[in-house]
Design a protein around this motif. Structure first.
Motif, short mmCIF file in Angstrom:
data_model
loop_
_atom_site.label_atom_id
_atom_site.label_comp_id
_atom_site.label_asym_id
_atom_site.label_seq_id
_atom_site.Cartn_x
_atom_site.Cartn_y
_atom_site.Cartn_z
N GLU A 151 0.70 -1.18 0.07
CA GLU A 151 -0.07 0.04 -0.15
C GLU A 151 1.02 1.16 0.14
N TYR A 152 1.99 1.27 0.73
CA TYR A 152 3.05 2.30 0.78
C TYR A 152 3.50 2.43 -0.42
N ARG A 153 3.96 1.40 -0.99
CA ARG A 153 4.50 1.34 -2.42
C ARG A 153 3.84 1.98 -3.53
N SER A 154 2.52 1.77 -3.58
CA SER A 154 1.61 2.29 -4.62
C SER A 154 1.55 3.81 -4.29
N CYS A 155 1.17 4.28 -2.94
CA CYS A 155 1.18 5.66 -2.72
C CYS A 155 2.21 6.58 -3.16
N ILE A 156 3.48 5.99 -2.72
CA ILE A 156 4.66 6.60 -3.00
C ILE A 156 5.20 6.71 -4.45
N LEU A 157 4.74 5.57 -4.98
CA LEU A 157 5.19 5.58 -6.62
C LEU A 157 4.39 6.59 -7.44
N LEU A 158 3.09 6.69 -7.12
CA LEU A 158 2.04 7.62 -7.74
C LEU A 158 2.36 9.02 -7.24
N ARG A 159 2.69 9.40 -5.98
CA ARG A 159 2.88 10.64 -5.92
C ARG A 159 4.02 11.01 -6.15
N HIS A 160 5.47 10.59 -5.82
CA HIS A 160 6.73 11.13 -6.12
C HIS A 160 7.22 10.64 -7.25
N VAL A 161 6.77 9.61 -8.07
CA VAL A 161 7.58 9.13 -9.56
C VAL A 161 6.58 9.59 -10.45
N ASP A 162 5.24 9.36 -10.21
CA ASP A 162 4.40 9.81 -11.54
C ASP A 162 3.97 11.37 -11.32
N VAL B 47 12.87 12.13 -1.83
CA VAL B 47 11.68 13.01 -2.93
C VAL B 47 12.62 13.03 -4.27
N ASP B 48 13.80 13.71 -4.27
CA ASP B 48 14.47 14.02 -5.35
C ASP B 48 14.77 12.87 -6.17
N ALA B 49 15.33 11.70 -5.36
CA ALA B 49 15.86 10.60 -5.89
C ALA B 49 14.49 9.59 -6.75
N LEU B 50 13.27 9.79 -5.77
CA LEU B 50 12.13 9.11 -6.56
C LEU B 50 11.79 9.94 -7.87
N ALA B 51 11.83 11.17 -7.89
CA ALA B 51 11.52 11.74 -9.16
C ALA B 51 12.38 11.74 -10.26
N ILE B 52 13.59 11.35 -9.96
CA ILE B 52 14.47 10.99 -11.19
C ILE B 52 14.66 9.49 -11.53
N LEU B 53 13.78 8.74 -10.83
CA LEU B 53 13.87 7.17 -11.34
C LEU B 53 13.07 7.04 -12.74
N PRO B 54 14.00 6.40 -13.63
CA PRO B 54 13.67 6.44 -15.06
C PRO B 54 12.47 5.73 -15.37
N PRO B 55 11.54 5.91 -16.22
CA PRO B 55 10.32 5.36 -16.45
C PRO B 55 10.92 3.81 -17.15
#
Lengths: 201, 191
Positions: A151-162, B47-55
């Motif tokens: 659940e944390y994984r989904s949240c953090i990926l959607l928020r800070h990666v996407d 947060v910065d490290a997450l933001a630059i993770l490549p698709p």
């Protein structure tokens, strides 16, 4: 026939409208727009390329075969991410049930198969993946994400990666907004600690 | 007297700082609080490290594989406003004609003598006209140069059957051709 470039200015809702009218190029455009983010999310959730490929394919087939049931008052991205996330979470739950079985797989037909699928105490399948081969932060954070609760994984990926807003994440995951914020906060705390531990090692 | 506990950053304030929408109280606090400043710095790194993770892309051929399993939705037949208007006019016209016929029949049933008095001269006139027309047509046909040949042909059934068959086939082919000509074009739903 529309060229792929001709779809670019159209919103997701408009492309879906064309798909509902039976235009297969609109279907392809939706795949083109979402294959990368959907696959990235699923891959980072399940950490297995082949499996991610299957789950991503299932996600698209499910969404596109039910395209006429899409409700345009919602974002298309929320809909497809919800289905992708559910596919990944369902798989992870199933896998954790399989892993917890002490008596081997219920599907095992022979004694060898039962032995092969019996849980070995101290055996952690993910621990093999956990070996840090690269000291780069990207690799470390990928690994740290894999250690979070699904659940944390989904949240953090959607928020800070996407980069999805909290409200959309709440819609995707069917969770109250406050819960989403709490999960993201806790996920960041855990990542901070996991990364600090990796540096200490 | 004890010093008051410092109010560290709330989760929302921490988010605001990380998102760049800094709350004034939070920024003032971070400037003077080592604990919160360290937390902000560490969180920012995460947060910065997450933001630059490549698709990550799926294997080539993903789209065709998906498309092979998708059933393209067939839209329901759309009725245009114009077609709908024409259909409505036909229905209204048929209803009016039906009502007129029914009304006439009801009146004739309740006033049979009057109805007959009205209808008889008209029916006689129509019958007379039809008979005269038929006679004129028959006389005209007999005068045609092909009449004798056709009469001879129809007198012998062995010769008449292929001719009638050919005429029927020609008629059927003409009907099919006419139907195709009059058929409405089907809009191409795919681009």
């Amino acid at each position: 026939m529309r060229t792929p470039a001709a779809w670019v200015p159209l919103s997701d809702q408009e492309v879906v409208r064309h798909a509902v009218m039976g235009r297969d190029s609109a279907y392809r455009e939706l795949i083109r727009r979402y294959q990368r983010p959907v696959f990235s999310l699923i891959y980072r959730m399940v950490r297995d390329r082949e499996l991610a490929e299957d789950l991503a394919q299932e996600t698209f087939v499910k969404v596109l075969n039910a395209i006429e049931s899409y409700r345009p008052e919602y974002k298309f991205s929320s809909w497809i991410f919800k289905i992708a996330n559910n596919a990944a979470i369902d798989h992870l739950r199933k896998r954790s049930l399989d892993t917890l079985s002490l008596d081997g797989s219920p599907h095992a037909q022979t004694a060898d198969a039962v032995e092969a699928t019996t849980l070995q105490i101290g055996d952690n399948r993910e621990s093999a993946l956990d070996e840090v081969t690269s000291r780069e932060l990207g690799a470390q954070i990928e690994e740290a994400i894999g250690n979070l609760r699904p659940e944390y994984r989904s949240c953090i990926l959607l928020r800070h990666v996407d980069g999805r807003p909290y409200e959309e994440i709440a819609e995707i995951l069917d969770l109250p907004l406050g819960t989403v914020k709490t999960y993201i906060h806790r996920a960041r705390n855990e990542l901070r600690i996991l990364l600090a531990d990796m540096h200490d090692e | 007297m004890n010093a008051p506990e410092p109010h560290h950053l709330t989760a929302d304030e921490l988010d605001a700082i990380l998102d760049g929408t800094i709350v004034e109280r939070a920024s003032v606090h971070v400037a003077g609080c080592t604990v919160c400043r360290t937390m902000v710095e560490l969180d920012r790194r995460v947060v910065d490290a997450l933001a630059i993770l490549p698709p990550v892309d799926p294997a080539p051929g993903f789209s065709p594989r998906v498309m092979a399993r998708v059933s393209i939705h067939s839209p329901p037949v759309q009725v245009t406003v114009r077609a709908l208007g024409a259909r409505r006019r036909v229905v209204v016209g048929a209803a009016l004609v039906g009502a007129a016929v029914a009304g006439g029949f009801a009146w004739a049933t309740s006033n049979p003598a009057e109805a007959l008095a009205w209808a008889e001269p008209a029916l006689q006139g129509i019958g007379q006209t039809l008979w005269t027309s038929l006679q004129a047509a028959a006389a005209n046909m007999v005068e045609q140069p092909w009449f004798d040949g056709t009469r001879d042909l129809l007198a012998a059934p062995a010769r008449a059957i292929p001719v009638i068959g050919a005429a029927a086939a020609l008629y059927a082919a003409a009907l099919v051709g006419l139907r195709r000509l009059l058929a409405e074009p089907v809009p191409d739903a795919r681009w």
